[in-house]
Design a protein around this motif. Structure first.
Motif, mmCIF file in Angstrom:
data_model
loop_
_atom_site.group_PDB
_atom_site.id
_atom_site.type_symbol
_atom_site.label_atom_id
_atom_site.label_comp_id
_atom_site.label_asym_id
_atom_site.label_seq_id
_atom_site.Cartn_x
_atom_site.Cartn_y
_atom_site.Cartn_z
ATOM 1 N N PHE A 195 0.972 -1.232 -0.252
ATOM 2 C CA PHE A 195 0.092 0.068 -0.081
ATOM 3 C C PHE A 195 0.882 1.106 0.120
ATOM 4 N N GLU A 196 2.435 0.996 0.136
ATOM 5 C CA GLU A 196 2.611 2.291 -0.446
ATOM 6 C C GLU A 196 3.014 3.114 -2.540
ATOM 7 N N TYR A 197 1.684 1.430 -3.052
ATOM 8 C CA TYR A 197 2.289 1.761 -4.271
ATOM 9 C C TYR A 197 0.746 1.693 -4.383
ATOM 10 N N ALA A 198 -0.082 1.336 -3.926
ATOM 11 C CA ALA A 198 -2.134 1.341 -4.504
ATOM 12 C C ALA A 198 -2.370 2.343 -2.747
ATOM 13 N N SER A 199 -1.703 3.423 -3.346
ATOM 14 C CA SER A 199 -2.736 4.001 -2.091
ATOM 15 C C SER A 199 -3.641 5.303 -3.183
ATOM 16 N N TYR A 200 -4.259 6.001 -2.180
ATOM 17 C CA TYR A 200 -5.126 6.569 -3.157
ATOM 18 C C TYR A 200 -4.768 8.592 -3.294
ATOM 19 N N THR A 201 -5.356 8.758 -3.838
ATOM 20 C CA THR A 201 -6.090 10.040 -4.100
ATOM 21 C C THR A 201 -5.711 11.336 -2.692
ATOM 22 N N ASP A 202 -5.590 11.862 -2.126
ATOM 23 C CA ASP A 202 -6.279 12.702 -1.543
ATOM 24 C C ASP A 202 -7.400 13.106 -1.402
ATOM 25 N N GLU A 203 -7.610 13.463 -2.659
ATOM 26 C CA GLU A 203 -9.374 13.426 -2.850
ATOM 27 C C GLU A 203 -10.291 11.856 -2.850
ATOM 28 N N GLU A 204 -9.421 11.261 -3.366
ATOM 29 C CA GLU A 204 -10.531 10.260 -3.248
ATOM 30 C C GLU A 204 -10.562 9.381 -1.539
ATOM 31 N N ILE A 205 -9.214 9.861 -0.713
ATOM 32 C CA ILE A 205 -9.152 10.054 0.485
ATOM 33 C C ILE A 205 -10.172 11.102 0.646
ATOM 34 N N ARG A 206 -10.423 11.886 1.114
ATOM 35 C CA ARG A 206 -11.378 13.086 1.632
ATOM 36 C C ARG A 206 -12.830 12.840 0.852
ATOM 37 N N LYS A 207 -13.062 12.208 0.069
ATOM 38 C CA LYS A 207 -14.957 11.722 -0.278
ATOM 39 C C LYS A 207 -15.385 10.248 0.520
ATOM 40 N N GLY A 208 -13.721 9.526 1.032
ATOM 41 C CA GLY A 208 -14.292 8.580 1.741
ATOM 42 C C GLY A 208 -14.000 8.726 3.239
ATOM 43 N N MET A 209 -13.472 9.603 3.826
ATOM 44 C CA MET A 209 -13.465 10.324 5.009
ATOM 45 C C MET A 209 -15.366 11.194 4.889
ATOM 46 N N LYS A 210 -15.115 11.668 4.057
ATOM 47 C CA LYS A 210 -17.106 12.073 4.612
ATOM 48 C C LYS A 210 -17.914 11.206 4.788
ATOM 49 N N LEU A 211 -17.328 9.708 3.492
ATOM 50 C CA LEU A 211 -18.340 8.931 3.504
ATOM 51 C C LEU A 211 -18.607 8.038 4.537
ATOM 52 N N ALA A 212 -16.977 7.705 5.024
ATOM 53 C CA ALA A 212 -17.139 7.158 6.310
ATOM 54 C C ALA A 212 -17.684 7.920 7.767
ATOM 55 N N SER A 213 -18.211 9.245 7.647
ATOM 56 C CA SER A 213 -18.214 9.953 9.125
ATOM 57 C C SER A 213 -19.561 9.899 8.707
ATOM 58 N N ASP A 214 -20.238 9.464 7.202
ATOM 59 C CA ASP A 214 -22.047 10.295 7.666
ATOM 60 C C ASP A 214 -22.180 8.816 8.183
ATOM 61 N N GLU A 215 -21.616 7.777 7.885
ATOM 62 C CA GLU A 215 -22.408 6.133 8.431
ATOM 63 C C GLU A 215 -22.132 6.079 9.540
ATOM 64 N N PHE A 216 -20.882 6.364 9.704
ATOM 65 C CA PHE A 216 -20.812 6.438 11.354
ATOM 66 C C PHE A 216 -21.677 7.394 12.443
#
Length: 541
Positions: A195-216
């Motif tokens: 996962f040093e190579y299979a990383s996400y873009t900053d935009e993907e990470i931020r989008k995912g964080m919002k989705l996660a927060s909503d589910e929590f």
């Protein structure tokens, strides 16, 4: 003083020192201003107060999940889910991966998560060759449910520089067949390094964080202790703080300083930077420094003192030597950090306790609240040391529901001291519950169900001697989580002066049948006095 919102005619489980249960609670701004009977709360009501009639439903302090992975949970939501009901076979996964690959630009990573071979008809891992049939234009990786193992296609292995000549990294295994050819399976540190190579873009990470927060939030979780992500931990924290500032993340975050990739490097950088645990505000705080000591309980790759029950030659793996653990976490303790480590097997738990004991001997500190994440197999001698040292274990009772049948196979009678909440309570050890999502389900009601019933999803008892009652489970999911982050004076119970973080359930949790606790739903979540989720409009007077 008049309230902005009053919840009346309910079952308000306060989780105060007396475990009081009252009828009403009043909120003004972002704080609780009154708790008591319907009659007592009347004086806080004006014509502008929003009065919500609960009709006997439960109100609890907002759940505090003391160990989950916000970034991983969120970015998983962007990939292929292997836990969907239609996934019954490897072929079902391949079909979904193919669809995702067709949507993705050539060369973009295609990922699947939540893979569990025991839930599929083939009961095995896919092969590198099978994933190559899905696509060789895209790097593909399937992440096992434990987050400690993955299966990659040839393109992904090529990007990561893994060949048949690559040696196993310390604390990891690169899967090979009997002829030495790569199978695509990557275990522990080999998986983490991918996962040093299979990383996400900053935009993907931020989008995912919002989705996660909503589910929590929808699950009634108002605070989390984030246990880290793959890649550069500093980048995850930077993006997380930006998302919190813009209110894309609504849960409060206690950020554990650790990464699933080279955790020692991140810890050492943060310690040298001069930060310490507790820095921040009510929405974001720096938490403990964390390392990994062993692997996955269902891998199984945890470090045990006795061999696995199904394999007399296997004692699991360790990531660090005792000296390395002592040096890295000892320095963090010396500089003022709360310290912790992922430790599932009893050998790993013992290593972490040895580390904490040595750190305290060399640099004594009152009320350090050092932790052990998971503390999976914790026999009586380890429990006694936790009690003596003032260590906070972070157990995951939902693992017994999800993995209990496998635990019986792998660890036999040791299930009686796995995530031993009953023993912790009886010995006066404060333990805070974490889900470890996305490794398991984030739902706190399922976690409470598992702690109370100690049954697997197949209805098999798994260490029933460690059952606790509902009020004890609620405390472990609320007040104890606040205690584990030094915030019990601000949250974790429904008391005057504390932050207005509340959750309303769809029924009475104290009168529910124990076998039906997991079926209770969240109707409303309040964070900082704001109603941030409602499943339906509750009746206002």
């Amino acid at each position: 003083m008049k309230a902005d919102i009053v919840f009346m005619n309910g079952e308000v489980v306060t989780v105060d020192d007396d475990n009081s249960v009252v009828e009403s609670v009043a909120v003004k701004g972002n704080h609780i201003i009154a708790v008591g009977s319907n009659q007592e709360i009347q004086e806080y009501i004006s014509h502008e107060t929003n009065v919500i009639d609960l009709h006997g439903k439960s109100v609890l302090p907002g759940f505090i999940d003391a160990h989950l992975h916000l970034t991983i949970y969120g970015t998983n939501l962007l990939g292929v889910s292997c836990i969907e009901p239609h996934i019954q076979s490897l072929e079902d996964i391949f079909i979904d991966l193919q669809k995702k690959a067709e949507e993705a630009p050539k060369g973009q990573w295609v990922r699947a998560w939540g893979f569990n071979e025991s839930k599929l008809k083939e009961n095995r891992f896919p092969t590198r060759q099978e994933l190559d049939k899905v696509s060789t234009d895209h790097p593909i990786v399937i992440i096992r449910t434990c987050n400690h193992t993955s299966i990659a296609n040839s393109r992904a292995l090529e990007i990561a520089g893994i060949t048949e000549d690559t040696v196993n990294p310390e604390g990891g295994i690169i899967g090979r067949d009997e002829n030495g050819a790569l199978t695509g399976t990557l275990i522990e540190n080999a998986h983490m390094q991918l996962f040093e190579y299979a990383s996400y873009t900053d935009e993907e990470i931020r989008k995912g964080m919002k989705l996660a927060s909503d589910e929590f939030i929808q699950a009634g979780i108002t605070s989390i202790h984030d246990a880290g992500a793959y890649g550069d931990g500093a980048e995850s924290l930077r993006i997380m703080q930006q998302a919190i500032k813009e209110q894309e993340i609504r849960v409060r975050v206690y950020a554990i300083i650790g990464s699933l990739t080279n955790s020692h490097d991140f810890v050492e950088r943060v310690v040298k930077a001069g930060l310490i645990s507790g820095l921040g505000d009510d929405y974001f705080k720096i938490g403990p420094a964390k390392l990994f000591t062993d692997g996955s309980s269902v891998g199984p790759t945890i470090a045990t003192r006795e061999p696995y029950s199904h394999n007399s030659n296997d004692y699991g793996i360790t990531y660090y030597s005792q000296d390395e653990l002592n040096r890295i976490l000892g320095e963090a303790h010396k500089k003022g950090f709360q310290i912790t480590a992922h430790a599932q097997g009893d050998r790993a738990v013992e290593m972490v306790l040895d580390c904490i004991e040595k750190a305290l001997e060399e640099h004594p500190r009152i009320d350090h609240r050092h932790r052990v994440e998971h503390a999976g197999i914790s026999s009586a001698d380890l429990q006694n040391r936790m009690q003596k040292l003032g260590v906070i274990p972070i157990p995951n009772p939902v693992f017994m529901y999800v993995n209990g049948d496998k635990y019986l196979e792998y660890y036999a009678e040791r299930v009686n001291v796995m995530y031993p909440l009953r023993d912790y309570i009886d010995k006066g050890i404060i333990a805070a519950i974490g889900s470890d999502a996305p490794v398991t389900f984030v739902n706190p009601l399922l976690g409470i169900h598992a702690a109370v019933n100690r049954k697997s999803w197949k209805d098999q008892l798994v260490g029933e001697n460690q059952r606790i009652d509902v009020l004890e489970a609620i405390r472990a999911y609320t007040y104890n989580g606040a205690y584990a982050s030094f915030e019990e004076d601000k949250k974790g119970s429904i008391e005057v002066g504390k932050l207005a973080d509340l959750v309303v359930l769809d029924s009475s949790i104290l009168h529910a049948e124990s076998e039906k606790l997991k079926d209770i739903k969240v109707e409303l979540t309040m964070v900082d006095g704001d109603i941030v989720f409602q499943s339906k409009q509750l009746v206002s007077k």
